[in-house]
Motif scaffolding. Sequence first.
Motif, PDB file in Angstrom:
ATOM      1  N   VAL A 114      74.707 -39.465  36.513  1.00 23.38           N
ATOM      2  CA  VAL A 114      75.918 -40.228  36.821  1.00 23.38           C
ATOM      3  C   VAL A 114      75.531 -41.701  36.881  1.00 23.38           C
ATOM      4  CG1 VAL A 114      77.817 -40.601  38.436  1.00 23.38           C
ATOM      5  CG2 VAL A 114      76.850 -38.301  38.151  1.00 23.38           C
ATOM      6  N   VAL A 115      76.240 -42.521  36.110  1.00 18.85           N
ATOM      7  CA  VAL A 115      75.991 -43.959  36.069  1.00 18.85           C
ATOM      8  C   VAL A 115      77.119 -44.658  36.806  1.00 18.85           C
ATOM      9  CG1 VAL A 115      75.602 -45.967  34.596  1.00 18.85           C
ATOM     10  CG2 VAL A 115      74.865 -43.697  33.825  1.00 18.85           C
ATOM     11  N   GLN A 116      76.782 -45.424  37.821  1.00 20.64           N
ATOM     12  CA  GLN A 116      77.788 -46.186  38.567  1.00 20.64           C
ATOM     13  C   GLN A 116      77.833 -47.590  37.967  1.00 20.64           C
ATOM     14  OE1 GLN A 116      77.191 -46.839  42.874  1.00 20.64           O
ATOM     15  NE2 GLN A 116      79.108 -45.727  43.157  1.00 20.64           N
ATOM     16  N   VAL A 117      78.983 -47.967  37.432  1.00 16.43           N
ATOM     17  CA  VAL A 117      79.089 -49.229  36.688  1.00 16.43           C
ATOM     18  C   VAL A 117      79.926 -50.239  37.470  1.00 16.43           C
ATOM     19  CG1 VAL A 117      78.819 -48.048  34.489  1.00 16.43           C
ATOM     20  CG2 VAL A 117      81.120 -48.482  35.359  1.00 16.43           C
ATOM     21  N   THR A 118      79.573 -51.495  37.320  1.00 16.89           N
ATOM     22  CA  THR A 118      80.302 -52.563  38.011  1.00 16.89           C
ATOM     23  C   THR A 118      81.658 -52.794  37.372  1.00 16.89           C
ATOM     24  OG1 THR A 118      78.200 -53.620  38.549  1.00 16.89           O
ATOM     25  CG2 THR A 118      80.178 -54.968  38.746  1.00 16.89           C
ATOM     26  N   ASN A 119      81.718 -52.755  36.051  1.00 16.63           N
ATOM     27  CA  ASN A 119      82.965 -53.018  35.322  1.00 16.63           C
ATOM     28  C   ASN A 119      83.078 -51.997  34.194  1.00 16.63           C
ATOM     29  OD1 ASN A 119      84.727 -54.191  33.194  1.00 16.63           O
ATOM     30  ND2 ASN A 119      84.875 -55.909  34.630  1.00 16.63           N
ATOM     31  N   LEU A 120      84.022 -51.064  34.328  1.00 17.16           N
ATOM     32  CA  LEU A 120      84.121 -49.973  33.356  1.00 17.16           C
ATOM     33  C   LEU A 120      84.503 -50.484  31.977  1.00 17.16           C
ATOM     34  CD1 LEU A 120      83.972 -46.919  32.871  1.00 17.16           C
ATOM     35  CD2 LEU A 120      86.396 -46.783  33.468  1.00 17.16           C
ATOM     36  N   VAL A 121      85.454 -51.396  31.905  1.00 12.40           N
ATOM     37  CA  VAL A 121      85.891 -51.907  30.599  1.00 12.40           C
ATOM     38  C   VAL A 121      84.737 -52.602  29.887  1.00 12.40           C
ATOM     39  CG1 VAL A 121      87.364 -53.618  29.472  1.00 12.40           C
ATOM     40  CG2 VAL A 121      88.342 -52.057  31.168  1.00 12.40           C
ATOM     41  N   ARG A 122      83.976 -53.414  30.623  1.00 16.70           N
ATOM     42  CA  ARG A 122      82.838 -54.103  30.022  1.00 16.70           C
ATOM     43  C   ARG A 122      81.801 -53.094  29.519  1.00 16.70           C
ATOM     44  NH1 ARG A 122      80.624 -57.374  34.295  1.00 16.70           N
ATOM     45  NH2 ARG A 122      82.608 -58.491  34.117  1.00 16.70           N
ATOM     46  N   THR A 123      81.599 -52.024  30.282  1.00 17.26           N
ATOM     47  CA  THR A 123      80.639 -50.995  29.867  1.00 17.26           C
ATOM     48  C   THR A 123      81.111 -50.285  28.612  1.00 17.26           C
ATOM     49  OG1 THR A 123      79.950 -50.667  32.168  1.00 17.26           O
ATOM     50  CG2 THR A 123      79.427 -48.910  30.600  1.00 17.26           C
ATOM     51  N   ILE A 124      82.408 -49.972  28.552  1.00 17.25           N
ATOM     52  CA  ILE A 124      82.957 -49.322  27.359  1.00 17.25           C
ATOM     53  C   ILE A 124      82.783 -50.220  26.140  1.00 17.25           C
ATOM     54  CG2 ILE A 124      85.094 -48.548  26.251  1.00 17.25           C
ATOM     55  CD1 ILE A 124      85.989 -47.532  29.034  1.00 17.25           C
ATOM     56  N   ARG A 125      83.063 -51.512  26.303  1.00 16.37           N
ATOM     57  CA  ARG A 125      82.914 -52.443  25.176  1.00 16.37           C
ATOM     58  C   ARG A 125      81.461 -52.532  24.714  1.00 16.37           C
ATOM     59  NH1 ARG A 125      86.967 -57.048  27.693  1.00 16.37           N
ATOM     60  NH2 ARG A 125      88.916 -56.184  26.858  1.00 16.37           N
ATOM     61  N   SER A 126      80.545 -52.497  25.662  1.00 16.35           N
ATOM     62  CA  SER A 126      79.132 -52.521  25.313  1.00 16.35           C
ATOM     63  C   SER A 126      78.756 -51.286  24.506  1.00 16.35           C
ATOM     64  CB  SER A 126      78.284 -52.609  26.589  1.00 16.35           C
ATOM     65  OG  SER A 126      76.911 -52.522  26.294  1.00 16.35           O
ATOM     66  N   LEU A 127      79.260 -50.131  24.921  1.00 15.67           N
ATOM     67  CA  LEU A 127      78.998 -48.892  24.182  1.00 15.67           C
ATOM     68  C   LEU A 127      79.619 -48.944  22.795  1.00 15.67           C
ATOM     69  CD1 LEU A 127      79.601 -46.381  27.106  1.00 15.67           C
ATOM     70  CD2 LEU A 127      77.439 -46.669  25.886  1.00 15.67           C
ATOM     71  N   GLN A 128      80.817 -49.503  22.689  1.00 12.63           N
ATOM     72  CA  GLN A 128      81.442 -49.641  21.375  1.00 12.63           C
ATOM     73  C   GLN A 128      80.584 -50.486  20.447  1.00 12.63           C
ATOM     74  OE1 GLN A 128      85.136 -51.128  23.030  1.00 12.63           O
ATOM     75  NE2 GLN A 128      86.277 -49.339  22.304  1.00 12.63           N
ATOM     76  N   GLY A 129      79.938 -51.503  21.018  1.00 10.14           N
ATOM     77  CA  GLY A 129      79.055 -52.345  20.216  1.00 10.14           C
ATOM     78  C   GLY A 129      77.850 -51.597  19.695  1.00 10.14           C
ATOM     79  N   GLU A 130      77.544 -50.447  20.309  1.00 11.01           N
ATOM     80  CA  GLU A 130      76.417 -49.610  19.873  1.00 11.01           C
ATOM     81  C   GLU A 130      76.875 -48.480  18.945  1.00 11.01           C
ATOM     82  OE1 GLU A 130      74.518 -48.166  23.396  1.00 11.01           O
ATOM     83  OE2 GLU A 130      74.425 -50.148  24.310  1.00 11.01           O
ATOM     84  N   GLY A 131      78.168 -48.494  18.578  1.00 12.74           N
ATOM     85  CA  GLY A 131      78.674 -47.464  17.674  1.00 12.74           C
ATOM     86  C   GLY A 131      79.251 -46.248  18.355  1.00 12.74           C
ATOM     87  N   VAL A 132      79.607 -46.369  19.642  1.00  7.48           N
ATOM     88  CA  VAL A 132      80.205 -45.262  20.389  1.00  7.48           C
ATOM     89  C   VAL A 132      81.720 -45.461  20.435  1.00  7.48           C
ATOM     90  CG1 VAL A 132      80.277 -44.054  22.610  1.00  7.48           C
ATOM     91  CG2 VAL A 132      78.118 -45.045  21.792  1.00  7.48           C
ATOM     92  N   TRP A 133      82.466 -44.445  20.008  1.00  6.57           N
ATOM     93  CA  TRP A 133      83.921 -44.516  20.085  1.00  6.57           C
ATOM     94  C   TRP A 133      84.379 -44.291  21.533  1.00  6.57           C
ATOM     95  CZ3 TRP A 133      85.936 -46.387  15.848  1.00  6.57           C
ATOM     96  CH2 TRP A 133      85.419 -46.040  14.596  1.00  6.57           C
ATOM     97  N   ALA A 134      85.479 -44.933  21.904  1.00  8.60           N
ATOM     98  CA  ALA A 134      86.107 -44.698  23.203  1.00  8.60           C
ATOM     99  C   ALA A 134      87.453 -44.031  22.968  1.00  8.60           C
ATOM    100  CB  ALA A 134      86.296 -46.005  23.962  1.00  8.60           C
ATOM    101  N   VAL A 135      87.591 -42.816  23.490  1.00  5.97           N
ATOM    102  CA  VAL A 135      88.827 -42.037  23.313  1.00  5.97           C
ATOM    103  C   VAL A 135      89.408 -41.773  24.695  1.00  5.97           C
ATOM    104  CG1 VAL A 135      89.832 -39.880  22.481  1.00  5.97           C
ATOM    105  CG2 VAL A 135      87.987 -40.992  21.188  1.00  5.97           C
ATOM    106  N   GLY A 136      90.630 -42.265  24.920  1.00  6.72           N
ATOM    107  CA  GLY A 136      91.264 -42.120  26.223  1.00  6.72           C
ATOM    108  C   GLY A 136      92.333 -41.040  26.234  1.00  6.72           C
ATOM    109  N   LEU A 137      92.431 -40.335  27.365  1.00 11.71           N
ATOM    110  CA  LEU A 137      93.483 -39.330  27.531  1.00 11.71           C
ATOM    111  C   LEU A 137      94.748 -40.004  28.054  1.00 11.71           C
ATOM    112  CD1 LEU A 137      91.572 -36.325  29.184  1.00 11.71           C
ATOM    113  CD2 LEU A 137      92.021 -36.776  26.755  1.00 11.71           C
ATOM    114  N   ASP A 138      95.850 -39.813  27.335  1.00  8.97           N
ATOM    115  CA  ASP A 138      97.118 -40.439  27.690  1.00  8.97           C
ATOM    116  C   ASP A 138      98.243 -39.501  27.276  1.00  8.97           C
ATOM    117  OD1 ASP A 138      99.435 -41.950  27.908  1.00  8.97           O
ATOM    118  OD2 ASP A 138      98.556 -43.765  27.080  1.00  8.97           O
ATOM    119  N   GLY A 139      99.026 -39.064  28.271  1.00  7.29           N
ATOM    120  CA  GLY A 139     100.095 -38.116  27.973  1.00  7.29           C
ATOM    121  C   GLY A 139     101.147 -38.639  27.023  1.00  7.29           C
ATOM    122  N   ASP A 140     101.268 -39.957  26.879  1.00  5.10           N
ATOM    123  CA  ASP A 140     102.269 -40.550  25.987  1.00  5.10           C
ATOM    124  C   ASP A 140     101.684 -40.969  24.640  1.00  5.10           C
ATOM    125  OD1 ASP A 140     104.301 -40.328  27.930  1.00  5.10           O
ATOM    126  OD2 ASP A 140     103.641 -42.195  28.886  1.00  5.10           O
TER     127      ASP A 140
END
Length: 239
Positions: free
Chosen positions: A146-172
Motif C-alpha cells: 500500500v502506497v500512501q501518496v500526498t497528492n493522488l492526481v499528481r501521482t496518477i499523472r506521474s504514472l501516465q508519464g511512464e505509460g500507465v493508463w488511468a481508468v476511473g469507475l464512473d456510473g455515468d
Amino acid sequence: MVGLHPVRELLRAGRPVRRVLVADTRDASPVLDEILALARRAGVHVDEVDRARVDERAEGLVHQGVLALAPAFAYASLDEVRRRAGDRPLLLVALDSVTDPHNLGSIARTADAVGAHGLLVPARRAASVTPTAEKAAAGALAHLPVVQVTNLVRTIRSLQGEGVWAVGLDGDAPTDIADSRLLADPVVLVVGAEGRGLSRLTAETCDELVRLPMHGAVGSLNASVAAGVALYEVLRQRS
C-alpha cells in the motif's frame, strides 16, 4: 492485528511480530495450529492469556481468540510496487478519498486475489490502514503493498508519464467496462469515494471513465463491490 486469518497471513508474509496472544478459551482449529507453528518457526513468543485481555487489546474487533502485537503498518513506495510487477503489465488500484476502512480492506482483499501489484491511498481525508481495515482484508494487507501518496492526481499523472493508463469507475460514463481496450495494458484503476464517486479533478485526469452495467432498481454499488467487479473484468481481459 486480530483474527485467525489476518494473524496467519502476517506470519506467513514474514512481517515483524513482537508477540501473539491466544485466549485460553479459544476453539481449536487448523488455522490456529498453523499460527502456532509459524510463530515457533519465526521465534515469536506466544502467550496464552485470559480472554478478557484479548478483548481489551482488540478494542471491539472480532478477534476469534487470537491477536498479534506488531509494529505499525509499513507503507510501501512506488518503486517497491514497480519491482513487484517485474515484467508483467502493472496493475494498481487507486482510492480517491475512500473513507471507510472496511471498504479499503475489502478492496485490498480483492486486489490481492486478482494479482494487483499495489494499492494507492491519499495521505489526507481518506481511510488509512487500521486494524479495522486489516481485519476486513482477511490478511491480504500482509501481502499487498500500500502506497500512501500526498497528492493522488499528481501521482496518477506521474504514472501516465511512464505509460500507465488511468481508468476511473464512473456510473455515468459512456463506456461499459467490458468495452475498454486499456485494461490489458499497464493500468491504474481509480475507485471513487462512497456516495460522491470520483472527484472532478481525478475524473478529468483519467484517460478513460468506464461504468459497470446496471440492470436492477438500485443505481449504484458499494465502492468495494464495484472495485471487485471491475478488477475481475481486468483479470478476464488479461487472461
